[in-house]
Design a protein around this motif. Sequence first.
Motif, PDB file in Angstrom:
ATOM      1  N   ALA A  40       0.153 106.654  81.238  1.00  0.00           N
ATOM      2  CA  ALA A  40      -0.504 107.201  80.044  1.00  0.00           C
ATOM      3  C   ALA A  40      -2.026 107.155  80.200  1.00  0.00           C
ATOM      4  CB  ALA A  40      -0.069 106.419  78.802  1.00  0.00           C
ATOM      5  N   ILE A  41      -2.545 106.011  80.635  1.00  0.00           N
ATOM      6  CA  ILE A  41      -4.005 105.881  80.806  1.00  0.00           C
ATOM      7  C   ILE A  41      -4.484 106.758  81.957  1.00  0.00           C
ATOM      8  CG2 ILE A  41      -5.889 104.294  81.384  1.00  0.00           C
ATOM      9  CD1 ILE A  41      -4.433 102.104  79.978  1.00  0.00           C
ATOM     10  N   SER A  42      -3.649 106.897  82.982  1.00  0.00           N
ATOM     11  CA  SER A  42      -4.098 107.642  84.164  1.00  0.00           C
ATOM     12  C   SER A  42      -4.334 109.119  83.880  1.00  0.00           C
ATOM     13  CB  SER A  42      -3.089 107.497  85.311  1.00  0.00           C
ATOM     14  OG  SER A  42      -1.992 108.365  85.123  1.00  0.00           O
ATOM     15  N   SER A  43      -3.765 109.621  82.760  1.00  0.00           N
ATOM     16  CA  SER A  43      -3.955 111.044  82.464  1.00  0.00           C
ATOM     17  C   SER A  43      -5.421 111.391  82.207  1.00  0.00           C
ATOM     18  CB  SER A  43      -3.082 111.472  81.279  1.00  0.00           C
ATOM     19  OG  SER A  43      -3.344 110.665  80.172  1.00  0.00           O
ATOM     20  N   PHE A  44      -6.208 110.440  81.691  1.00  0.00           N
ATOM     21  CA  PHE A  44      -7.628 110.710  81.440  1.00  0.00           C
ATOM     22  C   PHE A  44      -8.590 109.730  82.121  1.00  0.00           C
ATOM     23  CE2 PHE A  44      -6.394 113.334  77.647  1.00  0.00           C
ATOM     24  CZ  PHE A  44      -7.086 114.469  78.024  1.00  0.00           C
ATOM     25  N   PHE A  45      -8.053 108.621  82.667  1.00  0.00           N
ATOM     26  CA  PHE A  45      -8.932 107.595  83.240  1.00  0.00           C
ATOM     27  C   PHE A  45      -8.502 107.226  84.655  1.00  0.00           C
ATOM     28  CE2 PHE A  45      -9.185 106.912  78.655  1.00  0.00           C
ATOM     29  CZ  PHE A  45     -10.549 106.759  78.454  1.00  0.00           C
ATOM     30  N   ARG A  46      -9.488 106.901  85.495  1.00  0.00           N
ATOM     31  CA  ARG A  46      -9.227 106.297  86.804  1.00  0.00           C
ATOM     32  C   ARG A  46      -9.417 104.794  86.680  1.00  0.00           C
ATOM     33  NH1 ARG A  46     -12.431 107.203  91.329  1.00  0.00           N
ATOM     34  NH2 ARG A  46     -14.296 107.570  90.111  1.00  0.00           N
ATOM     35  N   ASN A  47      -8.681 104.054  87.475  1.00  0.00           N
ATOM     36  CA  ASN A  47      -8.857 102.600  87.537  1.00  0.00           C
ATOM     37  C   ASN A  47      -9.618 102.289  88.821  1.00  0.00           C
ATOM     38  OD1 ASN A  47      -8.598  99.912  86.882  1.00  0.00           O
ATOM     39  ND2 ASN A  47      -6.532  99.710  87.751  1.00  0.00           N
ATOM     40  N   VAL A  48     -10.807 101.738  88.682  1.00  0.00           N
ATOM     41  CA  VAL A  48     -11.699 101.601  89.834  1.00  0.00           C
ATOM     42  C   VAL A  48     -12.057 100.142  90.065  1.00  0.00           C
ATOM     43  CG1 VAL A  48     -13.998 102.204  90.710  1.00  0.00           C
ATOM     44  CG2 VAL A  48     -12.658 103.913  89.494  1.00  0.00           C
ATOM     45  N   ASP A  49     -12.043  99.753  91.334  1.00  0.00           N
ATOM     46  CA  ASP A  49     -12.528  98.420  91.707  1.00  0.00           C
ATOM     47  C   ASP A  49     -14.013  98.567  92.038  1.00  0.00           C
ATOM     48  OD1 ASP A  49     -13.141  95.968  92.700  1.00  0.00           O
ATOM     49  OD2 ASP A  49     -11.393  95.834  94.038  1.00  0.00           O
ATOM     50  N   THR A  50     -14.852  98.109  91.127  1.00  0.00           N
ATOM     51  CA  THR A  50     -16.302  98.318  91.272  1.00  0.00           C
ATOM     52  C   THR A  50     -16.909  97.488  92.404  1.00  0.00           C
ATOM     53  OG1 THR A  50     -16.556  96.715  89.487  1.00  0.00           O
ATOM     54  CG2 THR A  50     -16.762  99.029  88.897  1.00  0.00           C
ATOM     55  N   ARG A  51     -16.134  96.550  92.954  1.00  0.00           N
ATOM     56  CA  ARG A  51     -16.681  95.737  94.047  1.00  0.00           C
ATOM     57  C   ARG A  51     -16.700  96.505  95.364  1.00  0.00           C
ATOM     58  NH1 ARG A  51     -12.457  91.029  93.140  1.00  0.00           N
ATOM     59  NH2 ARG A  51     -11.227  92.947  93.140  1.00  0.00           N
ATOM     60  N   VAL A  52     -15.907  97.607  95.414  1.00  0.00           N
ATOM     61  CA  VAL A  52     -15.859  98.410  96.640  1.00  0.00           C
ATOM     62  C   VAL A  52     -17.070  99.318  96.686  1.00  0.00           C
ATOM     63  CG1 VAL A  52     -14.546 100.148  97.939  1.00  0.00           C
ATOM     64  CG2 VAL A  52     -13.352  98.320  96.691  1.00  0.00           C
ATOM     65  N   VAL A  53     -17.800  99.267  97.780  1.00  0.00           N
ATOM     66  CA  VAL A  53     -19.029 100.060  97.919  1.00  0.00           C
ATOM     67  C   VAL A  53     -18.659 101.534  98.060  1.00  0.00           C
ATOM     68  CG1 VAL A  53     -21.158 100.361  99.262  1.00  0.00           C
ATOM     69  CG2 VAL A  53     -20.099  98.101  99.077  1.00  0.00           C
ATOM     70  N   GLY A  54     -19.581 102.385  97.618  1.00  0.00           N
ATOM     71  CA  GLY A  54     -19.380 103.834  97.780  1.00  0.00           C
ATOM     72  C   GLY A  54     -18.720 104.402  96.548  1.00  0.00           C
ATOM     73  N   ASP A  55     -17.567 105.038  96.750  1.00  0.00           N
ATOM     74  CA  ASP A  55     -16.921 105.746  95.651  1.00  0.00           C
ATOM     75  C   ASP A  55     -16.178 104.803  94.706  1.00  0.00           C
ATOM     76  OD1 ASP A  55     -16.324 108.072  94.315  1.00  0.00           O
ATOM     77  OD2 ASP A  55     -14.436 108.378  95.354  1.00  0.00           O
ATOM     78  N   GLY A  56     -16.069 103.546  95.053  1.00  0.00           N
ATOM     79  CA  GLY A  56     -15.291 102.626  94.238  1.00  0.00           C
ATOM     80  C   GLY A  56     -13.830 102.775  94.607  1.00  0.00           C
ATOM     81  N   GLY A  57     -13.160 101.684  94.849  1.00  0.00           N
ATOM     82  CA  GLY A  57     -11.760 101.781  95.279  1.00  0.00           C
ATOM     83  C   GLY A  57     -10.856 102.106  94.109  1.00  0.00           C
ATOM     84  N   SER A  58     -10.131 103.207  94.187  1.00  0.00           N
ATOM     85  CA  SER A  58      -9.190 103.573  93.120  1.00  0.00           C
ATOM     86  C   SER A  58      -7.942 102.707  93.230  1.00  0.00           C
ATOM     87  CB  SER A  58      -8.813 105.047  93.235  1.00  0.00           C
ATOM     88  OG  SER A  58      -9.889 105.833  92.798  1.00  0.00           O
ATOM     89  N   ILE A  59      -7.494 102.194  92.089  1.00  0.00           N
ATOM     90  CA  ILE A  59      -6.300 101.350  92.062  1.00  0.00           C
ATOM     91  C   ILE A  59      -5.254 102.084  91.240  1.00  0.00           C
ATOM     92  CG2 ILE A  59      -5.410  99.071  91.439  1.00  0.00           C
ATOM     93  CD1 ILE A  59      -8.510  98.291  91.329  1.00  0.00           C
ATOM     94  N   SER A  60      -4.101 102.334  91.830  1.00  0.00           N
ATOM     95  CA  SER A  60      -3.125 103.178  91.142  1.00  0.00           C
ATOM     96  C   SER A  60      -2.203 102.402  90.205  1.00  0.00           C
ATOM     97  CB  SER A  60      -2.286 103.968  92.155  1.00  0.00           C
ATOM     98  OG  SER A  60      -1.650 103.068  93.038  1.00  0.00           O
ATOM     99  N   LYS A  61      -2.092 101.096  90.379  1.00  0.00           N
ATOM    100  CA  LYS A  61      -1.258 100.327  89.456  1.00  0.00           C
ATOM    101  C   LYS A  61      -1.756  98.891  89.364  1.00  0.00           C
ATOM    102  CE  LYS A  61       2.299  99.977  93.033  1.00  0.00           C
ATOM    103  NZ  LYS A  61       2.986 101.046  93.676  1.00  0.00           N
ATOM    104  N   GLY A  62      -1.147  98.154  88.449  1.00  0.00           N
ATOM    105  CA  GLY A  62      -1.569  96.765  88.259  1.00  0.00           C
ATOM    106  C   GLY A  62      -2.540  96.619  87.113  1.00  0.00           C
TER     107      GLY A  62
END
Length: 475
Positions: A40-62
């Motif tokens: 439900a959240i993924s339809s409008f939001f990405r989940n990003v790990d801000t500690r990853v340099v560059g584009d930010g690591g996308s996290i698909s679950k959890g």
Amino acid sequence: MTQSVVVQVGQCGNQIGCCFWDLALREHAAVNQKGIYDEAISSFFRNVDTRVVGDGGSISKGKICSLKARAVLIDMEEGVVNEILQGPLRDVFDTKQLITDISGSGNNWAVGHRVFGSLYQDQILEKLRKSAEHCDCLQCFFIIHSMGGGTGSGLGTFLLKMLEDEFPEVYRFVTSIYPSGEDDVITSPYNSILAMKELNEHADCVLPIDNQSLFDIISKIDLMVNSGKLGTTVKPKSLVTSSSGALKTQHKKPFDAMNNIVANLLLNLTSSARFEGSLNMDLNEISMNLVPFPQLHYLVSSLTPLYTLTDVNIPPRRLDQMFSDAFSKDHQLLRADPKHSLYLACALMVRGNVQISDLRRNIERLKPSLQFVSWNQEGWKTSLCSIPPVGHSHSLLALANNTCVKPTFMELKERFMRLYKKKAHLHHYLQVEGMEESYFTEAVSSLSALIQEYNQLDATKNMPVQDLPRLSIAM
């Protein structure tokens, strides 16, 4: 599960967009209390790990780490976007997904469309592609813009053509704010008519909303709250008052309240695609079922109960009353009366604890008072989403493909002709490189053709419905 990207263009588009993201976060926070990144959240939001340099690591679950809106923010002035980036939602937006300039479009469609369009085309395309790459299954672009200003109308419709060329399979839903008759932008009729031609040609669905209707709705809500009837009090975290929550701030920033109504429309429109329900409706089904002819893609929306929009503590509307309200002219987000015009099709998107039998009963009850085209007497599309809006038991969004949009277009054309006959302010447009007077004549003839199509439909209004022969199958 599919994803959608919101493209907010110009001052109006970005202010509405900001309200939309605020309400979307609140809605998902109320539903998803464990903080798990779900479909439900993924339809409008990405989940990003801000500690990853560059584009930010996308996290698909959890667990949710940091939510980033699937949004592209474009404005040719910096003011509104800077305000958003300094406000409470600053962390929700990816700063790489913003495009601003400092000069503005000067309320001139030609500057937005031709000057800034060619200047920023590559940058916009890059941002749109980047947004698309972050989606598993991109279904829709939502474009939010106003028709009266230069950037919203000019650049907003320029990128609509870009989206059609670059992402032909992805739906283009446009929320267009139409100027009222008392609009303070003198050139808004020019901008609106020039933009209309682009909407006719490059949009899949347009939700026309006019400022006057929004203002009337807010006035009604204000009146109810201030009259003190039924112990009306505004909850501290009201969905319509601005962030401080105090009612008096409405009068300082009346646009906050108006923008929240549009934001709520978009939340309800997408609720069935985001949440579970016994009768889901995807966005592609709206276009498929409500748009019988490609250019007649203007859908008039109405929301009920309107008090959903203020969180006023008043008794909820009875279910049947809610359905009646959706067809009354007081609840339309465009000054229109669908009940006395002709329906091509109608969608009812219900949220909350409502049964399919309630839907059917109300459709049967209302049917005799509504006129549908002879070839689509059963032109209803319905959806039931089990998750109601925050703080309410149920709500209803009605989308009508109805000839009642015609007066809005006729009035716009009259205002355009009053200026154009005198050639007033025309030189501001013609001094833009590549802009010719033929743009104006083509745009007004495109609008005239659209009005004529609605006229032809209206002419069939009282024709008897023919009982068509059905195919008989030999046993």
